[in-house]
Design an enzyme around this catalytic site. Structure first.
Site, short mmCIF file in Angstrom:
data_model
loop_
_atom_site.label_atom_id
_atom_site.label_comp_id
_atom_site.label_asym_id
_atom_site.label_seq_id
_atom_site.Cartn_x
_atom_site.Cartn_y
_atom_site.Cartn_z
CB CYS A 47 -0.94 0.03 1.22
SG CYS A 47 -1.68 -1.58 1.62
CB CYS A 50 -0.65 3.94 -4.13
SG CYS A 50 -0.38 3.15 -5.71
CG HIS A 51 -2.71 4.53 -0.18
ND1 HIS A 51 -3.77 5.29 -0.60
CD2 HIS A 51 -2.93 3.28 -0.68
CE1 HIS A 51 -4.61 4.54 -1.29
NE2 HIS A 51 -4.12 3.31 -1.36
CG MET A 88 -8.29 0.42 -4.23
SD MET A 88 -6.93 0.69 -3.06
CE MET A 88 -7.44 -0.48 -1.78
CG HIS A 326 4.97 8.32 -10.59
ND1 HIS A 326 5.00 7.86 -9.30
CD2 HIS A 326 4.97 7.22 -11.38
CE1 HIS A 326 5.02 6.53 -9.32
NE2 HIS A 326 5.02 6.12 -10.57
FE1 DHE Z 1 6.88 1.75 -10.73
C1 DHE Z 1 9.14 3.27 -12.85
C2 DHE Z 1 7.21 4.27 -8.52
C3 DHE Z 1 4.14 0.54 -9.11
C4 DHE Z 1 7.14 -1.19 -12.43
N1 DHE Z 1 7.95 3.48 -10.72
C5 DHE Z 1 8.82 3.93 -11.69
C6 DHE Z 1 9.37 5.20 -11.27
C7 DHE Z 1 8.84 5.48 -10.04
C8 DHE Z 1 7.94 4.39 -9.69
C9 DHE Z 1 9.13 6.67 -9.17
C10 DHE Z 1 10.37 6.06 -12.05
C11 DHE Z 1 11.78 5.71 -11.65
C12 DHE Z 1 12.81 6.48 -12.46
O1 DHE Z 1 12.63 6.60 -13.69
O2 DHE Z 1 13.80 6.96 -11.88
N2 DHE Z 1 5.82 2.32 -9.10
C13 DHE Z 1 6.14 3.38 -8.33
C14 DHE Z 1 5.19 3.47 -7.24
O3 DHE Z 1 5.24 4.28 -6.27
C15 DHE Z 1 4.09 2.53 -7.50
C16 DHE Z 1 2.88 3.30 -7.99
C17 DHE Z 1 3.60 1.72 -6.32
C18 DHE Z 1 4.61 0.89 -5.60
O4 DHE Z 1 4.27 0.39 -4.53
O5 DHE Z 1 5.72 0.73 -6.07
C19 DHE Z 1 4.71 1.70 -8.63
N3 DHE Z 1 5.81 -0.04 -10.77
C20 DHE Z 1 4.72 -0.31 -10.03
C21 DHE Z 1 4.23 -1.65 -10.30
O6 DHE Z 1 3.21 -2.20 -9.77
C22 DHE Z 1 5.14 -2.27 -11.29
C23 DHE Z 1 4.38 -2.64 -12.57
C24 DHE Z 1 5.80 -3.53 -10.76
C25 DHE Z 1 6.47 -3.39 -9.43
O7 DHE Z 1 7.59 -3.81 -9.33
O8 DHE Z 1 5.92 -2.87 -8.48
C26 DHE Z 1 6.11 -1.12 -11.53
N4 DHE Z 1 7.93 1.15 -12.36
C27 DHE Z 1 7.93 -0.12 -12.87
C28 DHE Z 1 8.83 -0.16 -14.00
C29 DHE Z 1 9.39 1.13 -14.15
C30 DHE Z 1 8.82 1.93 -13.09
C31 DHE Z 1 9.06 -1.39 -14.88
C32 DHE Z 1 10.39 1.61 -15.20
C33 DHE Z 1 9.74 1.71 -16.52
C34 DHE Z 1 10.63 2.25 -17.59
O9 DHE Z 1 10.44 1.83 -18.75
O10 DHE Z 1 11.49 3.09 -17.32
#
Ligand code: DHE
Length: 543
Positions: A47, A50-51, A88, A326
């Protein structure tokens, strides 16, 4: 503070109530200490992203007791179990939480949030390991792999990355990393791979070794999502930076040893001049124009342009963008950083040559571009695209203020995709396809397929490709298709078919020209694959 006291004294409640969690708010529903600890763990895993760790909200709503107590347990339970179209997740109906877990979490979020501990430079240094000191590392590439076309693939729930040879589709190595790795980034030369876990463990992998593997490691906090390396001339491979969600700060390190040098806190005022205690560090990119990192502070909406040439006399230009920054990436020239202020429904455009905010562009609901997609629109010239978590739209923004001035920093076209819940969009300079996933859409048919547009005919409907079907997985159940990533040549696009931890997953490689599934990579070790990072494309910001 009282909150801190509750956190620290959680084990010293009065006799007779020893097994119950004592909240400072008497209205909080009863919970045992064991339940509280378990819920705290689930909250952190599922959680907090996101939260927020302190539940102040970001992509998700604020969940502080003033709000949650008002809603009450029954309302909260329904929301957690079934989710909402705004993003959500449906935790219970997707099978990821039991009814008992949902009940537990509904009670937990009505308690006062415990404050996690801080993390100093000394804490970081204590955690640091140099598995292979710089003097023992190879001085040239010792393997025959075409490392330009190697993919670093996150194995989310096993706490590893798979290094896959993009030419042969063979797994070169499975490397132990932090849990739920978020991204992989390359050093300027392409030699070093930096991998950051959700648990803020940062691993440094040397791709020159006979079998590429970890050479150093550090823990930079409790929760993290971002890492980047210096790209400016003269600083190639020299400096690394990692941002943390908790504590709210970023740390600058030596690029080859991960020795921490400087921590900068992001706590402070928002763009609306209100104090925020927990501005989490979201995307970080390295400027190609100056020796600077661009660091997104999510909740304050500020972008720090941090000059890394003199850490004792740190110069930082602070841009007021918009709240809830983000993810994001560069435009095709590498000059403009296009980044989502997701809950503000905006894309901020930073001019990294002038160190100025160039524009704030209104887009659809909750933009989520990943690094976005750059291509030349047949009518509007160079554009950068984002899809959205909160609606089905795809926004194309003009990025050429010189030859297409009238279109620059404006949404020039909006297309309709399959639905909300999109996380990533991608194309390649050599491709005529624009791929859009819909990973978090509640409809399994949509979350398991992707939309592909013909860049030369964007008014035509997208073609829908059922990527999960290509994988031919025997297990049924919740699988999601996530994150298109191109190979170096730009003639293949890779997708993860992300199943539960104990179920079979796969990587589906699609022939970009024919849009037909070409290869399915399956292996017992490919547990919960999510992000994939092609070395060359990541190193050179090609997307
Ligand atoms: Fe991500 C990128 C944060 C959920 C897979 N994700 C990012 C970035 C941030 C972020 C800040 C950019 C980083 C950068 O470029 O320096 N992600 C978050 C969250 O806070 C969030 C919403 C919830 C969490 O609890 O993490 C979240 N993200 C997810 C997922 O559910 C994903 C699909 C799988 C996972 O591991 O949690 C996921 N996020 C990714 C991926 C990238 C990413 C694969 C990079 C994509 C790219 O092509 O650059």
């Amino acid at each position: 503070t009282a909150v801190q006291a509750t956190y620290e004294n959680a084990g010293s409640s009065p006799v007779g109530k020893a097994d119950m969690h004592q909240d400072i708010n008497p209205k909080a529903p009863p919970m045992s200490k064991t339940e509280f600890e378990r819920a705290k763990e689930i909250y952190f895993q599922r959680c907090a992203g996101c939260h927020g760790v302190l539940r102040k909200g970001a992509t998700g709503k604020a969940l502080t007791p003033d709000i949650t107590l008002e809603r009450g347990s029954e309302y909260l339970k329904t929301f957690i179990a079934y989710g909402s179209p705004a993003g959500m997740p449906n935790w219970q109906t997707s099978g990821e939480m039991t009814a008992a877990d949902v009940d537990l979490m509904a009670r937990y979020i009505q308690q006062t949030p415990p404050t996690p501990p801080e993390f100093s430079l000394a804490d970081m240094e204590k955690s640091r390991k140099e598995y292979v000191p710089v003097s023992k590392r190879p001085t040239k590439k010792m393997n025959k792999y075409n490392i330009d076309n190697l993919f670093s693939v996150t194995l989310r729930d096993s706490g590893e990355v798979a290094l896959i040879d993009g030419d042969t589709k063979q797994i070169i190595n499975i490397v132990k990393t932090g849990y739920a790795v978020h991204i992989s980034r390359l050093s300027k030369s392409g030699r070093y791979l930096y991998v950051i876990g959700r648990d803020a463990r940062l691993n440094l992998i040397d791709l020159w070794m006979e079998k590429p593997d970890n050479v150093a490691e550090i823990k930079v906090g409790l929760e993290a999502r971002s890492v980047e390396t210096s790209k400016f001339k003269g600083f190639e491979d020299k400096i690394a930076v990692a941002g943390t969600y908790w504590p709210p700060q970023f740390v600058i390190m030596d690029g080859d040893t991960l020795k921490p040098r400087k921590i900068v806190s992001t706590r402070g005022m928002t763009v609306d001049n209100e104090y925020h205690p927990e501005p989490r560090v979201a995307a970080i990119v390295a400027s190609h124009y100056r020796p600077e990192f661009l660091v997104n502070a999510k909740e304050t909406g500020k972008i720090y342009m941090v000059d890394y040439t003199d850490l004792s006399n740190l110069k930082t230009t602070t841009l007021d963008a918009a709240k809830f920054l983000h993810d994001g990436g560069f435009d095709s020239t590498g000059r403009y950083f296009m980044t989502a202020a997701n809950a503000s429904n905006k894309i901020a455009v930073v001019d990294t040559k002038e160190d100025k905010l160039a524009a704030l562009v209104d887009v659809g609901k909750t933009p989520h571009p990943g690094r976005g997609a750059n291509f030349v629109h047949p009518k509007f010239g160079p554009v950068w695209a984002t899809s959205h978590l909160g609606d089905e739209s795809i926004s194309l923004i003009g990025t050429d203020p010189v030859k297409h001035k009238a279109n620059a920093w404006k949404v020039v076209q909006t297309m309709k995709g399959q639905g909300g819940g999109s996380l990533f969009i991608k194309t390649h300079p050599k491709s005529k396809n624009l791929w859009v996933d819909t990973t978090l859409n509640p409809d399994a048919k949509i979350s398991q397929s992707v939309a592909v547009y013909d860049i030369n005919n964007l008014n035509a409907e997208a073609k829908i490709i059922d990527i999960a079907a290509c994988a031919k997985l025997t297990d049924d159940g919740a699988k999601r298709v996530v994150q298109p990533e191109y190979n170096k040549a730009g003639d293949e696009v890779w997708f993860s078919v992300w199943s539960a931890k104990n179920k079979e997953s796969a990587i589906v490689v699609v022939d970009d020209k024919t849009r037909a599934c070409k290869t399915v990579i399956k292996d017992k070790r490919l547990i919960t694959p999510t992000g994939k990072f092609n070395v060359y494309n990541t190193q050179h910001d090609v997307y």
